[in-house]
Design a protein around this motif. Structure first.
Motif, short mmCIF file in Angstrom:
data_model
loop_
_atom_site.label_atom_id
_atom_site.label_comp_id
_atom_site.label_asym_id
_atom_site.label_seq_id
_atom_site.Cartn_x
_atom_site.Cartn_y
_atom_site.Cartn_z
N MET A 208 0.84 -1.21 0.00
CA MET A 208 0.00 0.00 0.00
C MET A 208 0.87 1.26 0.00
N LEU A 209 1.90 1.26 0.84
CA LEU A 209 2.74 2.46 0.91
C LEU A 209 3.45 2.69 -0.41
N ARG A 210 3.86 1.60 -1.05
CA ARG A 210 4.55 1.73 -2.32
C ARG A 210 3.62 2.39 -3.35
N ARG A 211 2.38 1.91 -3.35
CA ARG A 211 1.44 2.34 -4.37
C ARG A 211 0.88 3.74 -4.10
N LEU A 212 0.70 4.05 -2.80
CA LEU A 212 -0.01 5.30 -2.46
C LEU A 212 0.90 6.41 -1.97
N GLN A 213 2.21 6.24 -2.14
CA GLN A 213 3.12 7.16 -1.46
C GLN A 213 2.80 8.64 -1.69
N ASN A 214 2.28 8.98 -2.88
CA ASN A 214 2.04 10.40 -3.16
C ASN A 214 0.75 10.94 -2.58
N THR A 215 -0.18 10.05 -2.32
CA THR A 215 -1.49 10.55 -1.89
C THR A 215 -1.76 10.30 -0.41
N LEU A 216 -0.76 9.89 0.35
CA LEU A 216 -0.98 9.68 1.78
C LEU A 216 -0.44 10.85 2.59
N ARG A 217 -1.19 11.23 3.61
CA ARG A 217 -0.70 12.21 4.58
C ARG A 217 -0.67 11.52 5.94
N VAL A 218 0.36 11.85 6.70
CA VAL A 218 0.56 11.15 7.96
C VAL A 218 0.13 12.02 9.13
N LEU A 219 -0.60 11.45 10.05
CA LEU A 219 -1.00 12.19 11.24
C LEU A 219 -0.74 11.36 12.49
N PRO A 220 0.40 11.61 13.12
CA PRO A 220 0.66 10.88 14.36
C PRO A 220 -0.26 11.43 15.45
N LEU A 221 -0.94 10.55 16.16
CA LEU A 221 -1.86 11.02 17.20
C LEU A 221 -1.10 11.31 18.49
N TRP A 222 -1.79 11.88 19.45
CA TRP A 222 -1.14 12.32 20.67
C TRP A 222 -1.95 11.87 21.86
N THR B 272 -7.58 12.32 -2.42
CA THR B 272 -8.02 12.07 -3.80
C THR B 272 -6.86 12.41 -4.74
N GLU B 273 -6.97 11.98 -5.97
CA GLU B 273 -5.90 12.18 -6.95
C GLU B 273 -5.45 13.63 -7.00
N ASP B 274 -6.42 14.57 -6.98
CA ASP B 274 -6.06 15.99 -7.07
C ASP B 274 -5.57 16.56 -5.74
N GLU B 275 -5.52 15.73 -4.73
CA GLU B 275 -4.97 16.09 -3.41
C GLU B 275 -5.74 17.22 -2.73
N THR B 276 -6.98 17.44 -3.12
CA THR B 276 -7.72 18.53 -2.50
C THR B 276 -8.62 18.04 -1.37
N SER B 277 -8.96 16.77 -1.35
CA SER B 277 -9.80 16.30 -0.26
C SER B 277 -9.37 14.90 0.17
N VAL B 278 -9.87 14.52 1.35
CA VAL B 278 -9.50 13.21 1.90
C VAL B 278 -10.51 12.18 1.47
N GLY C 66 1.64 7.15 19.72
CA GLY C 66 2.19 5.89 19.20
C GLY C 66 1.35 5.35 18.05
N VAL C 67 0.12 5.86 17.92
CA VAL C 67 -0.74 5.44 16.82
C VAL C 67 -0.61 6.47 15.70
N THR C 68 -0.48 5.97 14.48
CA THR C 68 -0.38 6.89 13.35
C THR C 68 -1.57 6.70 12.43
N LEU C 69 -2.25 7.78 12.15
CA LEU C 69 -3.34 7.73 11.17
C LEU C 69 -2.78 8.16 9.83
N TYR C 70 -3.22 7.50 8.78
CA TYR C 70 -2.85 7.93 7.44
C TYR C 70 -4.11 8.45 6.78
N LEU C 71 -3.97 9.53 6.03
CA LEU C 71 -5.11 10.05 5.29
C LEU C 71 -4.84 9.86 3.81
#
Ligand SMILES: [Zn+2]
Ligand SMILES: [Zn+2]
Ligand SMILES: [Zn+2]
Length: 682
Positions: A181-195, A208-214, A200-205
Motif C-alpha cells: 500500500m505504501l509503495r502504491r499510495l506514497q504520493n497521496t498519503l498524509r501522515v498524522l501521528p496522534l497524541w 483524492t488524486e487531485d490532493e484537495t480532499s481526503v 504511538g498510533v499513526t493515522l494515514y489520510l
C-alpha cells in the motif's frame, strides 16, 4: 477535548502538533461533510463488483495458463460485505488455514485470523473485507514469488474496489499489506501521528488524486495473527501481551485472545492443499530456487564442534555476578570469569525457557531437548502464515536477540530480516530461513544460540585458556575460507600462557554463509592485529609466556624504551606482507624502535591473513627505516666474540652502530667506560 472525526475524541493537541493539524483538519471536515451528503453512494451504483471480480478471475487464470499451469479457479476468494460499509478490513491473501478451501468467501471464521477479526467486532455485516491478492496461497509464496505483472492483475482489482468502496476507515492488517500500500499510495498519503492517550498510533489520510480532499483514513494494524501467539499465563507472557497489545488496543479495544491449535487431521488436510499449490508454483516458476514448506528443520551440527562439550550449568545465583570481577586482566580473576560466564549462560537459558513457554503453554518444555525445540518451531510454523517482516517480530523477542553479544556481527545487532537469515545460517541451522515466519526464524536463532553458548571447550583444553574482561571478552570474526563476517564470539578465550593470543574456533562445515565453499575453516579475529592461536593442546602449551621470557639480550640495549627515548615516534605502524602480489596489511601496535640515530623499526614475523605465509613484515610507509632482528643479533655477537660484553659498558647508540671498525668501536667503549668510572669516583 478535541474531536478529530466521528466519535474519535482526543485530548487537546499539543502546541507542536498544531501546524500539521491546521493543514489536515479542513480535509477531514471535508470528508465528514461528503459522507453526510452521501456523495460516495453515487459512485456505487455504477460499479458491479461481481462482474469486476469475474473479469479479475479470468485474467488471473489466463496469467497462470500462460505460465503452463492450471490453478483452481475456486481458490480465488471473493470480498465479503457491502461496498457502502463504513469500515473496510484489508488483508494480504487467503491461506489454506481454513476448513474448506473452496468456500470462495473472504469472511470465513474457520480461519483464525478472520475469527480474530470477528472477536474484535469486524464482520461482513458491518464492514467490507477484502484481500490484496484473492488467490489462496501461502502468503510467503505470493510475497516472494509473484512477479510484478501478476501483482498488477491483483492490484488492478483491489484498487478499483477501493476506489468504489464507501468506507471512511480502512484497516490494513499486517506489514505485507502495508508494504504494498505504501509503495502504491506514497504520493497521496498524509501522515498524522496522534497524541495524548493515542500516542504511538499513526493515522494515514488518503487523498483524492487531485490532493484537495481526503478519501478516507487508513490504519496500518498488526496482523491479527500477531495476537494469537500471546497466550500463556506466566509473568513474561503477561508483560509481552501488555507491550504488544497496548498500542493497537487503543484503537481496536477490546481485543480477545483466542487459543488456536488445530487437530492433527486438519493440519494434514491443510498440508495436502498447500502441497498441491506448491507443485503448481513449481511448474509455473521452473528453475526458481524456492523453499518447500514441508521441509523445515532446525538444528546445529554436532560434528561442527568436536572440541566442545556441553557445560554443566550452575544454579542461577543472582549474588554472583560481575561485581566480583575486578577490571583488568589479572589472572586471579580467571576462575571468577569462568563462573560468571556459566552464570550468564544459565540466565539466558532460563529467560529463553520462559519465553518459549509462551508459544507452548501446555507442554512441559525442555530447551535442551532437540526434538521438543523442533516441535515448537514446527507448531509455530503450522499456524503461522503471514508474520514475515522483522518489524512484525514482537518487541520482547527483538530485544532479547539484541541483548546477546554473540548475535551481533562486528558488534552490530540484527536489525532486519536479511540479517536474521544470515545469523540463522551462521548458527548452522539447516533448511532455508527464507521460508520461516519471523517468529519461527527468531526462535530458531535463539535456540541454536542457546545450544551454542552452552558448549565449552573440553576440560584438557580449557585449562590452557582464560576469559578476559571487557572489551576483550568479545571478538569480532571473519571466516578464513570466504572472508565473510561471522557472528561475534561473545565469550572469547585467550591462551593462558600469553593472553595476547585469542584462541580461534574452527568448523568442519564452513562458516554457514551462502557462498562459503565450506570444509574446514577457522574463525579469525576481524581485527588484523589481534594475534591468535589454534585451540590445540600442543600449541597452547608451547606458546611462550612473555612473563617468563627474557627476550633477546640486545633488546634492553638496542631498543628505545619509555617516553624519554621514544619521544613522538609513532606507537602504531602499518605493515604490509612482503610477498609479491599479496595485499595483506596489518597494524603493529607495539613497534620496536631501535636507538639508532635515525629511528628504525625492527621487523617482526607475522602470518599473513591473506596469503597465510609467515615472514618479516615491512612498513607501508617507505620513509620508515627498518632492520631485522637477525642483523641486531649479529651486531651484538660481533662485540661478544671479541670479548666485549655490551652489558658491561655505557649504552651508546652512536658507538654501537657507527661505521668504524669493530675493534675501534670496542676501543671507544672502553674509553667511555673509563671516563664514566673516573667521573663517578671523582
Ligand atoms: Zn491471516
Ligand atoms: Zn566462510
Ligand atoms: Zn601475504
Amino acid at each position: 477535548m478535541f474531536r478529530l472525526f466521528a466519535d474519535l475524541w482526543l485530548d487537546d493537541p499539543p502546541e507542536n502538533e498544531s501546524t500539521s493539524l491546521k493543514t489536515i483538519l479542513p480535509l477531514i471536515q471535508n470528508l465528514e461533510q461528503n459522507i453526510s451528503q452521501g456523495m460516495y453512494l453515487v459512485k456505487l451504483s455504477t460499479w458491479d463488483m461481481n462482474a469486476a471480480f469475474e473479469k479479475y478471475r479470468d485474467e488471473e487464470d489466463a496469467w497462470w495458463k500462460s505460465h503452463n499451469v492450471q490453478r483452481p479457479r475456486e481458490y480465488l476468494v471473493r470480498p465479503s460485505g457491502r461496498l457502502d460499509a463504513p469500515v473496510a478490513c484489508h488483508l494480504f491473501n487467503p491461506t489454506f488455514i481454513v476448513n474448506d478451501p473452496c468456500l470462495g468467501e473472504m469472511d470465513d471464521p474457520s480461519n483464525p485470523c478472520i475469527a480474530q477479526l470477528h472477536d474484535v467486532g469486524f464482520t461482513s455485516d458491518n464492514c467490507l473485507m477484502f484481500d490484496h491478492s484473492a488467490r489462496r496461497e501461502d502468503s510467503r509464496h505470493s510475497k516472494v514469488l509473484y512477479p510484478p505483472d501478476l501483482w498488477d492483475i491483483h492490484e488492478t482489482f483491489v484498487f478499483t474496489l477501493r476506489y468504489h468502496m464507501a468506507a471512511a476507515v480502512e484497516i490494513c492488517w499486517g506489514s505485507n499489506v502495508r508494504e504494498r500500500m505504501l509503495r502504491r499510495l506514497q504520493n497521496t498519503l498524509r501522515v498524522l501521528p496522534l497524541w495524548g492517550r493515542y500516542k504511538g498510533v499513526t493515522l494515514y489520510l488518503e487523498l483524492t488524486e487531485d490532493e484537495t480532499s481526503v478519501k478516507r483514513f487508513i490504519i496500518f494494524a498488526n496482523h491479527p495473527q500477531f495476537f494469537i501467539f500471546m497466550k500463556g499465563t506466566n509473568v513474561r507472557a503477561h508483560a509481552f501481551r501488555a507491550e504488544q497489545g497496548g498500542r493497537q488496543n487503543l484503537l481496536l479495544e477490546p481485543l480477545l485472545l483466542q487459543p488456536f491449535r488445530p487437530a492433527k487431521a486438519i493440519r494434514d488436510q491443510r498440508d495436502a492443499w498447500k502441497g498441491q499449490a506448491y507443485a503448481e508454483l513449481k511448474s509455473a516458476f521452473p528453475g526458481v530456487e524456492f523453499f518447500s514448506s514441508a521441509q523445515r528443520t532446525l538444528g546445529i551440527s554436532r560434528r561442527d564442534h568436536n572440541e566442545l562439550q556441553d557445560a554443566r550449568l550452575p544454579e542461577i545465583n543472582h549474588a554472583l555476578t560481575t561485581p566480583d570481577i575486578v577490571a583488568g586482566d589479572d589472572l586471579t580473576n580467571e576462575k571468577a570469569l569462568k563462573e560468571a560466564r556459566l552464570q550468564e549462560v544459565a540466565l539466558f537459558w532460563k529467560d529463553l525457557q520462559d519465553l518459549v513457554v509462551i508459544f507452548a503453554p501446555d507442554a512441559y518444555f525442555n530447551l535442551a531437548d532437540k526434538d521438543q525445540c523442533q516441535k515448537i518451531i514446527t507448531k509455530i510454523e503450522a499456524c503461522e502464515e503471514e508474520l514475515y517482516h522483522w518489524e512484525e517480530l514482537p518487541v520482547s523477542l527483538a530485544e532479547f536477540i539484541h541483548g546477546q553479544n554473540g548475535l551481533r556481527i562486528d558488534q552490530r545487532p540484527i536489525e532486519c530480516r536479511k540479517e536474521a537469515e544470515t545469523a540463522y545460517r551462521l548458527l548452522h541451522c539447516t533448511g532455508s530461513p527464507e521460508c520461516l515466519s519471523i517468529v519461527g526464524l527468531a526462535l530458531s536463532i535463539l535456540i541454536a544460540y542457546a545450544w551454542n553458548i552452552h558448549r565449552t571447550p573440553r576440560r584438557t583444553v580449557i585449562d590452557l585458556m582464560v576469559l578476559r574482561t571487557p572489551p576483550k571478552n568479545i571478538v569480532s570474526r571473519v571466516c578464513s575460507a570466504c572472508g565473510g563476517s561471522v557472528l561475534d564470539d561473545p565469550f572469547a578465550y585467550f591462551a593462558k600462557n600469553n593472553p595476547d593470543y585469542y584462541v580461534v574456533r574452527s568448523s568442519q562445515i564452513g562458516c554457514g554463509l551462502t557462498g562459503c565453499k565450506g570444509g574446514h575453516i577457522l574463525l579469525h579475529p576481524l581485527e588484523r592485529s589481534q594475534k591468535y592461536i589454534r585451540a590445540l593442546i600442543d600449541t597452547l602449551e608451547n606458546i611462550p609466556n612473555p612473563r617468563f621470557r627474557g627476550g633477546a639480550p640486545w633488546e634492553k640495549y638496542f631498543l628505545r624504551h619509555g617516553q624519554d627515548e621514544l619521544g613522538d615516534l609513532p606507537r602504531t605502524v602499518r605493515l604490509k606482507c612482503p610477498h609479491k602480489g599479496c595485499n595483506g596489511t596489518l597494524e603493529d601496535d607495539a613497534p620496536r624502535w631501535t636507538i639508532q640515530p635515525v629511528p628504525t623499526i625492527v621487523l617482526r614475523q607475522f602470518t599473513c591473513p591473506e596469503c597465510r605465509r609467515k615472514s618479516d613484515w615491512k612498513p607501508v610507509d617507505y620513509s620508515i627505516k627498518y632492520i631485522t632482528s637477525e642483523s641486531l643479533s649479529r651486531t651484538w655477537s660481533r662485540f661478544k666474540e671479541r670479548g666485549c660484553d655490551l652489558t658491561q659498558y655505557p649504552r651508546r647508540a652512536d658507538v654501537y652502530f657507527s661505521q668504524g671498525h669493530i675493534n675501534n668501536r670496542i676501543a671507544q667503549l672502553k674509553e667511555l667506560k673509563r671516563l664514566s668510572e673516573q667521573n663517578s669516583t671523582d
